[in-house]
Write a protein that holds these residues in place. Structure first.
Motif, short mmCIF file in Angstrom:
data_model
loop_
_atom_site.label_atom_id
_atom_site.label_comp_id
_atom_site.label_asym_id
_atom_site.label_seq_id
_atom_site.Cartn_x
_atom_site.Cartn_y
_atom_site.Cartn_z
N SER A 27 4.00 -5.28 3.19
CA SER A 27 3.60 -5.88 1.91
C SER A 27 3.71 -5.09 0.54
O SER A 27 4.22 -5.65 -0.28
CB SER A 27 1.95 -6.45 1.84
OG SER A 27 1.88 -6.89 0.83
N MET A 28 3.49 -3.87 0.58
CA MET A 28 3.50 -2.96 -0.25
C MET A 28 5.02 -2.79 -0.61
O MET A 28 5.38 -2.79 -1.94
CB MET A 28 3.21 -1.55 0.12
CG MET A 28 1.64 -1.33 -0.02
SD MET A 28 0.80 -1.74 -1.74
CE MET A 28 0.15 -3.11 -1.26
N ASP A 29 5.95 -2.90 0.35
CA ASP A 29 7.40 -2.67 0.14
C ASP A 29 7.90 -3.94 -0.74
O ASP A 29 8.73 -3.79 -1.59
CB ASP A 29 7.95 -2.63 1.49
CG ASP A 29 9.04 -1.27 1.79
OD1 ASP A 29 8.82 -0.54 0.96
OD2 ASP A 29 9.80 -1.16 2.56
N ARG A 30 7.33 -5.31 -0.13
CA ARG A 30 7.85 -6.34 -1.09
C ARG A 30 7.58 -6.41 -2.40
O ARG A 30 8.09 -6.96 -3.40
CB ARG A 30 7.26 -7.60 -0.16
CG ARG A 30 8.03 -8.05 0.87
CD ARG A 30 7.63 -9.16 1.61
NE ARG A 30 6.18 -9.39 1.94
CZ ARG A 30 5.57 -9.09 2.98
NH1 ARG A 30 6.24 -8.63 4.12
NH2 ARG A 30 4.26 -9.21 2.84
N GLY A 31 6.22 -5.79 -2.74
CA GLY A 31 5.84 -5.87 -4.09
C GLY A 31 5.44 -4.52 -4.72
O GLY A 31 4.77 -4.46 -5.80
N ARG A 32 6.22 -3.51 -4.44
CA ARG A 32 5.93 -2.14 -4.63
C ARG A 32 6.12 -1.96 -6.38
O ARG A 32 5.14 -1.37 -6.80
CB ARG A 32 7.00 -1.08 -4.10
CG ARG A 32 6.99 0.50 -4.06
CD ARG A 32 7.66 1.21 -3.32
NE ARG A 32 7.37 0.84 -1.78
CZ ARG A 32 6.20 1.52 -1.23
NH1 ARG A 32 5.49 2.12 -1.53
NH2 ARG A 32 6.12 1.00 -0.06
N ASP A 33 7.23 -2.11 -6.76
CA ASP A 33 7.23 -2.27 -8.29
C ASP A 33 6.26 -3.37 -8.99
O ASP A 33 5.57 -2.67 -10.10
CB ASP A 33 8.79 -2.76 -8.97
CG ASP A 33 9.69 -1.92 -8.46
OD1 ASP A 33 9.39 -0.50 -7.78
OD2 ASP A 33 10.81 -2.25 -8.20
N ILE A 35 3.20 -4.38 -7.65
CA ILE A 35 1.86 -4.06 -7.80
C ILE A 35 1.72 -2.57 -8.21
O ILE A 35 0.71 -2.21 -8.79
CB ILE A 35 1.37 -3.63 -6.21
CG1 ILE A 35 1.69 -5.10 -5.45
CG2 ILE A 35 0.39 -3.09 -5.85
CD1 ILE A 35 1.62 -5.13 -3.89
N GLY A 36 2.54 -1.59 -8.14
CA GLY A 36 2.77 -0.30 -8.72
C GLY A 36 2.98 -0.24 -10.26
O GLY A 36 2.51 0.69 -10.77
N ARG A 37 2.55 -1.23 -11.10
CA ARG A 37 2.68 -1.18 -12.42
C ARG A 37 1.52 -0.61 -13.29
O ARG A 37 1.60 -0.01 -14.16
CB ARG A 37 2.85 -2.72 -13.10
CG ARG A 37 4.28 -3.39 -13.02
CD ARG A 37 4.21 -4.83 -13.35
NE ARG A 37 3.15 -5.33 -12.78
CZ ARG A 37 2.47 -6.42 -13.39
NH1 ARG A 37 2.83 -6.88 -14.21
NH2 ARG A 37 1.52 -6.91 -12.59
N PHE A 38 0.39 -0.90 -12.54
CA PHE A 38 -0.77 -0.39 -12.84
C PHE A 38 -1.81 0.65 -11.95
O PHE A 38 -2.77 1.23 -12.33
CB PHE A 38 -1.76 -1.42 -13.62
CG PHE A 38 -1.04 -2.13 -14.77
CD1 PHE A 38 -0.95 -1.60 -15.98
CD2 PHE A 38 -0.50 -3.46 -14.52
CE1 PHE A 38 -0.14 -2.34 -17.01
CE2 PHE A 38 0.16 -4.11 -15.53
CZ PHE A 38 0.34 -3.58 -16.74
N ILE A 39 -1.56 0.25 -10.82
CA ILE A 39 -2.45 0.88 -9.70
C ILE A 39 -1.68 1.75 -8.81
O ILE A 39 -0.27 1.41 -8.44
CB ILE A 39 -3.33 -0.01 -8.97
CG1 ILE A 39 -2.52 -1.07 -8.12
CG2 ILE A 39 -4.19 -0.77 -9.86
CD1 ILE A 39 -3.33 -2.07 -7.34
N PRO A 40 -1.92 2.81 -8.25
CA PRO A 40 -1.11 3.68 -7.28
C PRO A 40 -1.20 3.18 -5.90
O PRO A 40 -0.56 4.06 -5.09
CB PRO A 40 -2.01 5.12 -7.57
CG PRO A 40 -3.21 4.78 -7.64
CD PRO A 40 -3.30 3.43 -8.82
N GLY A 97 -11.96 -4.95 -7.02
CA GLY A 97 -10.57 -4.76 -7.14
C GLY A 97 -9.63 -5.57 -6.43
O GLY A 97 -10.06 -6.49 -5.59
N CYS A 98 -8.22 -5.44 -6.85
CA CYS A 98 -7.39 -6.42 -6.01
C CYS A 98 -6.05 -5.90 -6.27
O CYS A 98 -5.49 -5.11 -7.00
CB CYS A 98 -7.29 -7.77 -6.64
SG CYS A 98 -6.73 -7.95 -8.33
N TRP A 99 -4.88 -6.49 -5.28
CA TRP A 99 -3.37 -6.22 -5.43
C TRP A 99 -2.68 -7.45 -4.96
O TRP A 99 -3.53 -8.18 -4.00
CB TRP A 99 -3.04 -4.96 -4.59
CG TRP A 99 -3.65 -5.03 -3.19
CD1 TRP A 99 -4.71 -4.97 -2.49
CD2 TRP A 99 -3.01 -5.52 -2.03
NE1 TRP A 99 -4.73 -4.52 -1.08
CE2 TRP A 99 -3.54 -5.30 -0.80
CE3 TRP A 99 -1.54 -5.96 -2.18
CZ2 TRP A 99 -3.15 -5.69 0.25
CZ3 TRP A 99 -1.08 -6.41 -0.65
CH2 TRP A 99 -1.61 -6.40 0.38
#
Length: 185
Positions: A27-33, A35-40, A97-99
């Motif tokens: 999931s992180m790989d699919r949304g890495r950019d 999701i990572g705009r504001f959270i690490p 929080g969320c992602w």
């Protein structure tokens, strides 16, 4: 463990645990950019081992009653999550929080999932105040806070450096009496 339906669209909320590390990493790989705009969060899940360590950290928090994380599955695929980054039952406070992957955005999944965990925190755990801290540029997360009926208490100017950029952080919250009153309508 359990799965709670988020509606009739095939989405459900489940605990997100270390044994989900491969799904979480994917999931992180699919949304890495996105999701990572504001959270690490994607930075912690650079590989399956990192994903497992991150989820183990939340399993440890849950064991100490200091935080929890839940996944949002859409038609059997993990696409996002909601969490209590911190939880202090003695003080009656928690930070939610969320992602979410971009493919799942705009469907109300986070709002529906956050309602469930906030209900649980307020009604089952006696949490009096739920905070929602969000980068001022993260309009999606700000919209969730608004839909949850939270109050924008203010903005911490320039308080957060992320990937070399200084961000403002908006502070949103809801108190248990407000939450209950809104839910009763």
């Amino acid at each position: 463990m359990f799965a709670i339906s988020l509606g009739d669209d095939g989405a459900e909320l489940r605990p997100l645990e270390p044994h989900h590390a491969e799904e979480f990493f994917a999931s992180m790989d699919r949304g890495r950019d996105y999701i990572g705009r504001f959270i690490p969060l994607p930075d912690f899940a650079k590989d399956v081992a990192g994903a497992r360590a991150y989820l183990q950290g939340y399993a440890d928090k849950a064991a100490r009653d200091a935080g929890r994380t839940y996944g949002i599955w859409q038609d059997g695929t993990l696409v996002g999550g909601v969490l209590f980054r911190t939880m202090d039952t003695a003080m009656g406070t928690a930070e939610a929080g969320c992602w979410l992957e971009p493919s799942a955005a705009g469907r109300g999944l986070v709002t529906r999932a956050a309602r469930i965990i906030i209900d649980w925190a307020v009604e089952e755990r006696g949490i009096h105040r739920v905070d929602w801290l969000v980068a001022a540029g993260n309009t999606g997360s700000i919209n969730v806070a608004e839909r949850l009926g939270m109050t924008h208490e203010g903005t911490l100017r320039g308080n957060y450096v992320y990937r070399g950029v200084r961000h403002d952080t908006q502070v949103w919250s809801v108190l248990a009496p407000e939450w209950r009153a809104a839910r009763a309508k």
